[in-house]
Design a protein around this motif. Structure first.
Motif, short mmCIF file in Angstrom:
data_model
loop_
_atom_site.label_atom_id
_atom_site.label_comp_id
_atom_site.label_asym_id
_atom_site.label_seq_id
_atom_site.Cartn_x
_atom_site.Cartn_y
_atom_site.Cartn_z
N UNK A 15 -2.74 -8.61 -6.38
CA UNK A 15 -2.18 -7.27 -6.29
C UNK A 15 -2.34 -6.45 -7.57
N UNK A 16 -3.07 -6.98 -8.53
CA UNK A 16 -3.23 -6.25 -9.79
C UNK A 16 -4.47 -6.77 -10.51
N UNK A 72 -8.73 3.18 -5.31
CA UNK A 72 -7.42 3.41 -4.71
C UNK A 72 -6.70 2.08 -4.55
N UNK A 73 -5.40 2.07 -4.86
CA UNK A 73 -4.67 0.81 -4.88
C UNK A 73 -4.71 0.09 -3.52
N UNK A 74 -4.60 0.86 -2.43
CA UNK A 74 -4.63 0.26 -1.10
C UNK A 74 -5.91 -0.50 -0.86
N UNK A 75 -7.03 0.05 -1.32
CA UNK A 75 -8.32 -0.62 -1.17
C UNK A 75 -8.46 -1.77 -2.16
N UNK A 76 -7.89 -1.61 -3.36
CA UNK A 76 -8.02 -2.61 -4.41
C UNK A 76 -7.45 -3.96 -3.99
N UNK A 83 0.81 -1.22 0.00
CA UNK A 83 0.00 0.00 0.00
C UNK A 83 0.84 1.26 0.00
N UNK A 84 1.91 1.26 0.81
CA UNK A 84 2.73 2.46 0.92
C UNK A 84 3.75 2.57 -0.20
N UNK A 103 1.18 3.46 -8.09
CA UNK A 103 -0.08 3.10 -8.74
C UNK A 103 -1.20 3.75 -7.94
N UNK A 104 -1.66 4.87 -8.42
CA UNK A 104 -2.67 5.61 -7.66
C UNK A 104 -4.00 4.88 -7.62
#
Length: 253
Positions: free
Chosen positions: A185-186, A54-58, A40-41, A47-48
């Protein structure tokens, strides 16, 4: 149905989870938190967003699915392997307990532990990212179906294994890599066209994609294809378990 026997097996397996709380709950939650921090960080700054998320939520559904698969298999595999290892399985088989009741006790306990773990990880994720579950009923459906399916799969592994090493072979060498390559993760839409087609042969893609759809309403594959793949694997696992008890494979020898 001998509900007393089911309750006894279920209660014993659940009490084992309490005795191994660090391994069963704390360790998976800590490792998932590290994933949030690292991916996430570190990657999230590059990757916004993916599909407007949002990537952290994705990555939340994928991380929950990663732990759900591995812990369901591990809990069920160790649960049935230890009675075989110590010889107490013969006492269970000679008792007035049917194969269905044995499976309900062991698999039910393993699935329960995995579901609780998944919900704890979900609550932990909410501390790191802003989460909104678009389809909570579907989310719970995929959570429960996946936990039961892979607990059955772990039950099969626990009967197949003839040593502690074999208990970890499939989860470590097959399930974990498939999960990492299954869109955890993608989005598979980010892959070249050829690898997108290859990835569709990975069954974990359908699990992760369906679970992610229940959160955000977006998925890499059709939601009904995800549900169908999950139910198909559940049916296959049930058939294998039925065959094991019918033939006595590694239970009566």
């Amino acid at each position: 149905m001998n509900l007393y026997a089911v309750k006894a097996i279920y209660s014993f397996e659940m009490s084992r989870a309490v005795r191994t709380l660090m391994q069963s709950i704390v360790s998976p939650v800590l490792s998932t938190s590290l994933y949030f921090i690292v991916f996430g960080a570190a990657i999230g700054t590059r990757i916004a967003e993916i599909d407007g998320i949002a990537y952290g939520a994705f990555i939340v559904p994928g991380l929950i699915m990663l732990q759900l698969l591995t812990q369901s298999i591990s809990n069920a595999a160790f649960g049935i392997y230890f009675p075989r290892f110590t010889g107490t399985i013969y006492e269970l088989l000679s008792a007035p307990v049917s194969p269905l009741e044995i499976v309900l006790g062991f698999v039910g306990a393993a699935a329960t532990k995995s579901i609780v773990l998944g919900l704890i990880i979900l609550a932990t994720a909410a501390l790191f990212v802003d989460l909104h579950i678009a389809h909570p009923i579907w989310m719970l459906t995929f959570l429960v179906l996946t936990a039961i399916t892979f607990s059955l799969f772990g039950f099969i592994i626990g009967i197949w294994a003839d040593g502690f090493e074999k208990l970890q072979i499939i989860p470590l060498l097959i399930i974990t890599p498939l999960t990492f390559l299954g869109g955890t993760f993608y989005s598979i839409d980010m892959l070249p066209p050829f690898w997108q087609k290859v990835t569709l042969f990975n069954p974990v893609v359908y699990l992760v994609s369906g679970f992610r759809w229940s959160f955000f309403g977006v998925s890499d594959v059709n939601i009904y294809a995800s549900l169908g793949a999950t139910l198909a694997f559940l049916l296959l696992s049930l058939l294998i378990v039925w065959r094991i008890f019918k033939t006595g494979y590694r239970l009566k020898t």
